[in-house]
Design an enzyme around this catalytic site. Structure first.
Site, mmCIF file in Angstrom:
data_model
loop_
_atom_site.group_PDB
_atom_site.id
_atom_site.type_symbol
_atom_site.label_atom_id
_atom_site.label_comp_id
_atom_site.label_asym_id
_atom_site.label_seq_id
_atom_site.Cartn_x
_atom_site.Cartn_y
_atom_site.Cartn_z
ATOM 1 N N ASP A 272 -13.117 -0.478 23.868
ATOM 2 C CA ASP A 272 -13.783 0.530 23.041
ATOM 3 C C ASP A 272 -12.696 1.189 22.187
ATOM 4 O OD1 ASP A 272 -14.952 2.767 21.961
ATOM 5 O OD2 ASP A 272 -15.979 3.373 23.796
ATOM 6 N N LYS B 71 -2.017 5.626 11.462
ATOM 7 C CA LYS B 71 -2.941 4.542 11.093
ATOM 8 C C LYS B 71 -2.245 3.199 11.262
ATOM 9 C CE LYS B 71 -5.126 1.527 8.221
ATOM 10 N NZ LYS B 71 -4.652 0.218 7.773
ATOM 11 N N GLU C 4 -6.845 -7.247 8.031
ATOM 12 C CA GLU C 4 -5.901 -6.790 6.999
ATOM 13 C C GLU C 4 -4.708 -7.741 6.885
ATOM 14 O OE1 GLU C 4 -4.913 -2.612 7.215
ATOM 15 O OE2 GLU C 4 -3.015 -2.932 6.189
ATOM 16 N N HIS D 57 3.462 -6.955 1.546
ATOM 17 C CA HIS D 57 2.011 -6.811 1.637
ATOM 18 C C HIS D 57 1.343 -7.584 0.506
ATOM 19 C CE1 HIS D 57 -1.142 -4.569 3.581
ATOM 20 N NE2 HIS D 57 -1.629 -4.166 2.421
#
Ligand code: MEV
Length: 389
Positions: A282, A266, A82, A379
């Site tokens: 993991d 998130k 991202e 962004h």
């Protein structure tokens, strides 16, 4: 404290090959380490890891400079697709330097395994019998893991929980707490609970069905905090105090509202997962544990706390982090080994603490942007940079 500074001004402006040179010099990489920057895993290794492998799938491996964690200068290896996450973390780590960087801590690396006991005739009596036999049961687990024991780990406790009202009727649940040291520990825990099940059946008069670790590893937590002078947040249109207070109000939104908390958390995992991927962890286990932990009050909430102490912004993140620095992918993936080397070959607790700092840094960057110019300004500029290339 390290002599090297992780404050690599202008690192982002270098072409990738020169960034590799800087990284190699900084982290003392040899030729083999540098080859691992080309992806690391080959098809033969992939074939040993999973079934039916037919190829490889690669992602960018980046470095976020500027980190200080418990006084040590660090470059953070990040694997992420991202745009803007790496830049945001570097920026937040630079801001945190104004307050000495991130302070971290962690619990002992204690994992939880569960045994589900069904058809227990007298749950109260069964719980008492199991607890009365605790020492013998723990001693049985000691013998299973001589390496973990030699390194100072081993079984720590047994806990019995009654679930009297489930869709399948009452059941008795036994938790084994096992310190797995630098291993993530899933295999060790699963071996241990499978081995304990027959004795638990005999003691309870019931039958064991599931015997598996819990990913809500809330006995194995790490935390990170930072204290940053509000003045460090001053921007072209806002005072530092306004931005710092906006960060606190943004956090309050995520404490109170699960719709916002999901997005907020998130963002935290933009940082944590990127380090997890780079170091061969993991990340599904980490996410499962942390999201369950975020809902421990009965409502899903923010994992972070932000407040103002006079004119200092104070942030904190605490979460379960079951990570390993031995075994698993850290053994099989050359790039994961390289990432650990860049971090100074930390033990599992230190790695978890670095990941907590990464999560807090990402959250700080996101809330700062949201509370000041808005997320799209930075962004979209980075998306545009990618699309032009
Ligand atoms: C985007 O990947 C992450 C953010 O949405 C996190 C947040 O809103 O806090 C910017």
């Amino acid at each position: 404290m390290s002599e090297r500074s992780s404050r690599l001004k202008g690192f982002y402006e270098l072409p990738p090959a020169q960034r590799q040179e800087v990284l190699a010099a900084w982290a003392g990489l040899d030729a083999e380490d540098r080859r691992a920057l080309d992806g690391g895993l080959d098809l033969a290794a992939a074939d040993r890891l999973v079934e039916n492998a037919v190829g490889l799938y690669t992602l960018p491996f980046a470095i976020a400079p500027n980190f200080i964690v418990n006084g040590a200068e660090l470059l953070l290896p990040l694997v992420i697709e991202e745009p803007s996450v790496v830049a945001a973390m570097a920026n937040a780590a630079r801001l945190a330097r104004a307050g000495g960087g991130f302070q971290t801590g962690s619990t002992e690396p204690v994992m939880i395994g569960q045994v589900q006991l069904l058809d227990v005739p007298d749950p109260a009596a069964a719980a008492a019998s199991i607890l009365a036999a605790k020492e013998a049961l723990l001693a049985q687990v000691e013998t299973l893991h001589p390496t973990i024991r030699r390194l100072g780990g081993g079984p720590r406790d047994l806990v019995v929980r009654r679930l009297d009202d489930t869709p399948a009727g009452p059941m008795l649940i036994v938790h084994l707490l096992l310190d797995t040291r630098d291993a993530m520990g899933a295999n060790a825990v699963n071996t241990a609970v499978e081995a304990l099940a027959p004795a638990l059946e005999a003691l309870s008069g019931g039958r064991a069905l599931l015997r598996i670790l819990s990913n809500l590893s809330d006995e194995r937590r790490a935390w990170a905090g930072c204290r940053i002078p509000a003045a460090a947040f001053a921007g072209p249109e806002d005072t530092g105090e306004a931005v710092a207070s906006g960060i606190c109000v943004a956090n309050a939104f995520a404490v109170a509202d699960p719709y916002r908390a999901a997005t907020h958390n998130k963002g935290i995992f933009n940082g944590i997962d990127a380090v997890a991927l780079a170091t061969g962890q993991d990340w599904r286990a980490i996410e499962a544990g942390a999201h369950a932990y975020a809902a421990r009050s009965g409502q899903y909430r923010s994992l972070t706390e932000w407040s103002l102490d006079g004119d200092t912004l104070v942030g904190r993140l605490e979460l379960p982090l079951a990570v390993g620095t031995v075994g698993g992918m850290t053994k099989h993936h050359p790039t994961a080994r390289l990432a650990l080397k860049v971090l100074g070959n930390p033990d599992a607790r230190r790695l978890a603490e670095i990941m907590a700092a990464a999560g807090l840094a990402q959250n700080l960057a996101a809330l700062r942007a949201l509370a000041a110019e808005g997320i799209q300004a930075g962004h979209m500029a980075l998306h545009a940079r990618r699309d032009q290339k």
